[in-house]
Scaffold this motif. Structure first.
Motif, short mmCIF file in Angstrom:
data_model
loop_
_atom_site.label_atom_id
_atom_site.label_comp_id
_atom_site.label_asym_id
_atom_site.label_seq_id
_atom_site.Cartn_x
_atom_site.Cartn_y
_atom_site.Cartn_z
N PHE A 104 -4.65 3.52 1.76
CA PHE A 104 -4.15 2.19 1.39
C PHE A 104 -2.68 2.34 1.02
CE2 PHE A 104 -8.64 2.36 0.98
CZ PHE A 104 -9.08 1.12 1.41
N SER A 133 1.04 0.08 -0.59
CA SER A 133 1.72 -1.12 -1.07
C SER A 133 3.21 -0.82 -1.11
CB SER A 133 1.19 -1.50 -2.45
OG SER A 133 1.57 -2.80 -2.80
N LYS A 134 3.99 -1.59 -0.37
CA LYS A 134 5.46 -1.45 -0.29
C LYS A 134 5.91 -0.09 0.24
CE LYS A 134 6.53 -5.52 -2.12
NZ LYS A 134 5.20 -6.12 -2.05
N LYS A 137 5.03 0.68 3.75
CA LYS A 137 4.52 0.57 5.12
C LYS A 137 5.16 1.58 6.10
CE LYS A 137 3.43 -2.87 8.59
NZ LYS A 137 3.59 -4.24 9.10
N LEU A 180 -5.51 0.56 7.64
CA LEU A 180 -6.01 -0.67 8.26
C LEU A 180 -5.33 -0.90 9.61
CD1 LEU A 180 -7.48 -3.39 8.23
CD2 LEU A 180 -5.77 -4.25 6.63
N GLU A 181 -4.06 -0.53 9.71
CA GLU A 181 -3.30 -0.76 10.93
C GLU A 181 -3.66 0.22 12.05
OE1 GLU A 181 -2.01 -0.61 7.85
OE2 GLU A 181 -1.81 -2.78 7.63
N ASP A 213 -0.83 -6.36 13.66
CA ASP A 213 0.27 -5.84 12.85
C ASP A 213 1.61 -6.39 13.34
OD1 ASP A 213 1.42 -4.39 10.81
OD2 ASP A 213 1.60 -2.54 11.99
N SER A 272 0.11 -7.94 -5.57
CA SER A 272 -0.02 -7.32 -4.25
C SER A 272 -1.46 -7.40 -3.75
CB SER A 272 0.43 -5.85 -4.31
OG SER A 272 -0.50 -5.11 -5.08
N ILE A 273 -1.63 -7.28 -2.46
CA ILE A 273 -2.97 -7.27 -1.88
C ILE A 273 -3.70 -6.01 -2.34
CG2 ILE A 273 -4.29 -7.16 0.28
CD1 ILE A 273 -2.32 -9.02 1.55
N PHE A 274 -2.96 -4.93 -2.47
CA PHE A 274 -3.58 -3.68 -2.93
C PHE A 274 -4.25 -3.90 -4.30
CE2 PHE A 274 -3.22 0.42 -5.27
CZ PHE A 274 -4.22 1.09 -4.58
N GLU A 283 -7.84 -5.11 -2.83
CA GLU A 283 -8.43 -3.83 -2.46
C GLU A 283 -9.02 -3.08 -3.65
OE1 GLU A 283 -6.02 -3.09 1.69
OE2 GLU A 283 -5.02 -2.40 -0.12
N1 ZNA Z 1 0.01 -4.78 8.33
C1 ZNA Z 1 0.28 -5.83 7.59
O1 ZNA Z 1 1.10 -6.64 7.97
C2 ZNA Z 1 -0.44 -6.09 6.30
C3 ZNA Z 1 -1.34 -5.18 5.78
C4 ZNA Z 1 -0.18 -7.26 5.62
C5 ZNA Z 1 -0.82 -7.46 4.40
C6 ZNA Z 1 -1.70 -6.51 3.90
N2 ZNA Z 1 -1.97 -5.40 4.59
C7 ZNA Z 1 -2.92 -4.42 4.03
S1 ZNA Z 1 -3.14 -4.72 2.32
C8 ZNA Z 1 -2.42 -3.00 4.14
O2 ZNA Z 1 -3.29 -2.30 5.01
C9 ZNA Z 1 -2.38 -2.32 2.77
O3 ZNA Z 1 -3.51 -1.49 2.52
C10 ZNA Z 1 -2.25 -3.37 1.75
C11 ZNA Z 1 -0.84 -3.70 1.50
O4 ZNA Z 1 -0.66 -4.95 0.92
P1 ZNA Z 1 0.25 -5.13 -0.39
O5 ZNA Z 1 -0.30 -4.31 -1.51
O6 ZNA Z 1 0.39 -6.60 -0.65
O7 ZNA Z 1 1.61 -4.44 0.04
P2 ZNA Z 1 2.93 -5.07 0.53
O8 ZNA Z 1 3.79 -3.93 0.99
O9 ZNA Z 1 3.51 -5.97 -0.52
O10 ZNA Z 1 2.54 -6.02 1.77
C12 ZNA Z 1 2.05 -5.49 2.96
C13 ZNA Z 1 2.52 -6.31 4.12
O11 ZNA Z 1 2.21 -7.68 3.87
C14 ZNA Z 1 4.02 -6.32 4.31
O12 ZNA Z 1 4.44 -5.22 5.10
C15 ZNA Z 1 4.23 -7.65 4.99
O13 ZNA Z 1 3.89 -7.56 6.35
C16 ZNA Z 1 3.24 -8.53 4.31
N3 ZNA Z 1 3.80 -9.18 3.13
C17 ZNA Z 1 3.42 -8.97 1.86
N4 ZNA Z 1 4.13 -9.74 1.01
C18 ZNA Z 1 4.98 -10.46 1.78
C19 ZNA Z 1 4.76 -10.10 3.14
N5 ZNA Z 1 5.43 -10.65 4.16
C20 ZNA Z 1 6.36 -11.57 3.85
N6 ZNA Z 1 6.63 -11.98 2.58
C21 ZNA Z 1 5.98 -11.43 1.52
N7 ZNA Z 1 6.26 -11.85 0.27
#
Ligand code: ZNA
Length: 245
Positions: free
Chosen positions: A74, A76-77, A79, A96-97, A106, A170-172, A176
């Motif tokens: 998993f 978060s931030k 990628k 997941l990707e 993706d 965050s989604i994490f 998750e």
């Molecule tokens: N592959 C993806 O685009 C994606 C993957 C998008 C959202 C969630 N995920 C899952 S959840 C991924 O496999 C991780 O295990 C988890 C990450 O989610 P997170 O904790 O919210 O981390 P993050 O880095 O803030 O967001 C992940 C991705 O979500 C980013 O790379 C963006 O693609 C998208 N995203 C999140 N917040 C924003 C956003 N895009 C635009 N504006 C935002 N505020």
């Protein structure tokens, strides 16, 4: 040609549909046309701010995530670092990707419109413009399903370059971690990605919240690992997964 196609009752594939199908076809054993139809049913002909997370349940049920104990990653931030690593070390971790649905969608943006059968890729609501947008709802639904099958020791890469590495928004954190259940999951290994500009590490107070959010019975560990070490491990297949950090 377009008129001819319409007269003949054919429909032209949009660039988005072509991308969906060509990415999907890299995975054998799935009916990609059926997955495309289920995918579209989630958002087509709907207000793009009114697509609930559950709209993607039929799609995910048709291409379920399979548990890959001790390998699920998993993030978060982080990628780019994570995918730079997992692209080369599929033997170590899957994100997941790396799954069919995650890899197909993706980096894509999509939405529908009331009164239209089409998929649009521009003019769609931004990530936080409205909560129930088609892209955000998909990632929440997929992240929940991916976390639901996680098992054994799971790993999470968090960023040492931001103020709040474990951010409740965050989604994490919000989707998750609450689904990590003992005894299915034994341990959470956090890897804090440390770059030159690091402002936080494993000692950050937000990680106490992560520890407290974990289901009783799940062991927690955290390691500060430099980005260069992660890249080195990605570049050297001779390094055992367990010796990367
Ligand atoms: N592959 C993806 O685009 C994606 C993957 C998008 C959202 C969630 N995920 C899952 S959840 C991924 O496999 C991780 O295990 C988890 C990450 O989610 P997170 O904790 O919210 O981390 P993050 O880095 O803030 O967001 C992940 C991705 O979500 C980013 O790379 C963006 O693609 C998208 N995203 C999140 N917040 C924003 C956003 N895009 C635009 N504006 C935002 N505020």
């Amino acid at each position: 040609i377009v008129i001819g196609a319409v007269v003949l009752g054919l429909t032209l594939k949009s660039g988005f549909e072509s991308t969906f199908l060509s990415r999907c076809e890299k995975f054998s054993q799935y009916d990609c046309k059926e997955l495309w139809d289920l995918f579209q049913q989630a958002y087509v002909n709907k207000d793009p701010c009114n697509v609930p997370v559950e709209a993607y349940n039929p799609l995910i049920a048709a291409a379920p995530f399979k548990p890959q104990c001790n390998k699920m990653m998993f993030w978060s931030k982080t990628k780019d670092v994570v995918h730079g690593f997992t692209a080369k070390r599929k033997d170590c971790f899957v994100t997941l990707e790396d799954t069919l649905l995650g890899s197909v969608l993706d980096d894509l943006t999509w939405c529908g419109k009331e009164g239209s059968k089409d998929t649009f890729t521009t003019g769609c609501p931004g990530w936080s413009e409205c909560e129930n947008n088609p892209v955000r709802s998909f990632w929440i639904c997929a992240s929940a399903a991916f976390a639901d099958v996680a098992c054994g020791d799971v790993t999470a890469m968090l960023s040492g370059s931001i103020n709040t590495p474990f951010n409740p928004e965050s989604i994490f954190a919000s989707v998750e971690v609450p689904r990590f259940k003992s005894p299915r999951i034994k341990k959470l290994d956090v890897v804090m990605v440390i770059q030159k500009n690091a402002i936080s590490n494993c000692n950050h107070s937000s990680l106490k919240n992560l520890m407290q959010a974990l289901d009783k019975g799940i062991t927690y560990s955290c390691k500060d690992v430099s980005k260069s070490r992660i890249q080195e491990c990605g570049a050297k297949p001779e390094i055992a997964c367990g010796a990367c950090w």
